[in-house]
Write an enzyme that holds these catalytic residues in place. Sequence first.
Site, mmCIF file in Angstrom:
data_model
loop_
_atom_site.group_PDB
_atom_site.id
_atom_site.type_symbol
_atom_site.label_atom_id
_atom_site.label_comp_id
_atom_site.label_asym_id
_atom_site.label_seq_id
_atom_site.Cartn_x
_atom_site.Cartn_y
_atom_site.Cartn_z
ATOM 1 N N SER A 1 0.809 -1.229 0.000
ATOM 2 C CA SER A 1 0.000 0.000 0.000
ATOM 3 C C SER A 1 0.838 1.273 0.000
ATOM 4 O O SER A 1 0.332 2.331 -0.361
ATOM 5 C CB SER A 1 -0.924 0.015 1.222
ATOM 6 O OG SER A 1 -0.166 -0.068 2.402
ATOM 7 N N ASP B 1 -3.862 7.884 7.731
ATOM 8 C CA ASP B 1 -4.664 6.922 8.476
ATOM 9 C C ASP B 1 -3.723 6.178 9.417
ATOM 10 O O ASP B 1 -2.540 6.504 9.491
ATOM 11 C CB ASP B 1 -5.494 6.005 7.552
ATOM 12 C CG ASP B 1 -4.659 5.008 6.761
ATOM 13 O OD1 ASP B 1 -3.471 4.800 7.091
ATOM 14 O OD2 ASP B 1 -5.202 4.426 5.802
ATOM 15 N N HIS C 1 -0.726 4.721 7.287
ATOM 16 C CA HIS C 1 -0.130 5.343 6.096
ATOM 17 C C HIS C 1 0.119 6.833 6.272
ATOM 18 O O HIS C 1 -0.746 7.537 6.803
ATOM 19 C CB HIS C 1 -1.056 5.125 4.891
ATOM 20 C CG HIS C 1 -1.381 3.695 4.640
ATOM 21 N ND1 HIS C 1 -2.576 3.126 4.999
ATOM 22 C CD2 HIS C 1 -0.645 2.699 4.091
ATOM 23 C CE1 HIS C 1 -2.575 1.838 4.669
ATOM 24 N NE2 HIS C 1 -1.415 1.552 4.129
#
Length: 355
Positions: free
Chosen positions: A37, A330, A333
């Site tokens: 990610s 978040d 991240h």
Amino acid sequence: MTHSHISFLLQTQLLLVLLIVIKVAAKVPAVIVFGDSSVDAGNNNQIPTIARSNFQPYGRDFSGGKPTGRFSNGRIPTDFISTAFGLKPTVPAYLDPSYNISDFATGVTFASAGTGYDTATSDVLSVIPLWKQLDYYKEYQNKLRAYRGGNEADETIKEALHMTSLGTNDFLENYYTSFPPSSRSSQYTISQYQDFLIGIAGNFVKELYKLGARKISLGGLPPMGCLPLERTSNVMGGNDCISRYNDVALEFNNKLKSLTVSLNKELPGSKLVFSNPYYIFLHMIRRPSSYGFQVTAVACCATGMFEMGYACNRNNLFTCTDASKYIFWDSFHPTEKANHIVSDYLVKSALAQFL
Ligand SMILES: *[C@@H]1O[C@H](CO)[C@@H](O)[C@H](O)[C@H]1NC(C)=O
């Protein structure tokens, strides 16, 4: 001087400028990305998994406010790195149907949020394993040959910067999970598991080399014990970073660095570098004000403690208004601003030799 002299001079200068531009532009003609990610730009939107971020408020500060599937409020590190190499400002996801080979010819990401070196990690959230990213890359090479012709495609592949960024999930979403307990933790000690992952990384590099890649950056781990999700769970430790996880990241990074040293000797003509985000990250967390940050321990989205993916959504009233004051977007991240700082650092400290 006559007109023709001046025009001759201008032409010569123009030619010189053009030659310089061509030389610079040709040095790294494309950025090709593999990973999780940290560098997925929307591949997971196209596969059945819950590891997604293609909804608001993700992408809030991206061009057009578009939630592309990047796990941030804006651009991710490979977007900034592509820009630093004079290429396009964003690196598109290979599976995104709105792009085709003419876009991918100068940059593409095969990354998939939730994945790891270990196939058992990608199985947890049914995301694209690393070996499958390599399959997509082979398919991409064929498309590039059809689009550009064999010789030019081979040259592009040889000069392109190939980057990896993954490994955090192998530890945090796999090895250290307790519900259900990971089979990896009964199979391997943590040091053995690191070696197992390093073995996969080494084989992956050799495959890239066989496919013609020469410029390769292996991305290290961030201080993963400082991710808000981990800090939130560290109640006994006063919600500070979990030092054991940071130590694991440091050990793994050392092994990855050694791998680049040994593979550089083993693979003639290869240029492997280790890109280390660890210390710049830790420095931002320990000295936030020197970067203009105010919040380090919790994230901008929602309550900032647990939320990522679907738990970070537009209905949440607690999301911060100015993400640039936060290191984390978040609970797993970084914000665009943190991504930018880390990317600039990586370009200076590791990737500059390819510029
Ligand atoms: C790629 O897409 C663009 C715009 O959508 C189109 O003009 C172009 O012909 C396509 N190129 C290829 C090689 O398919």
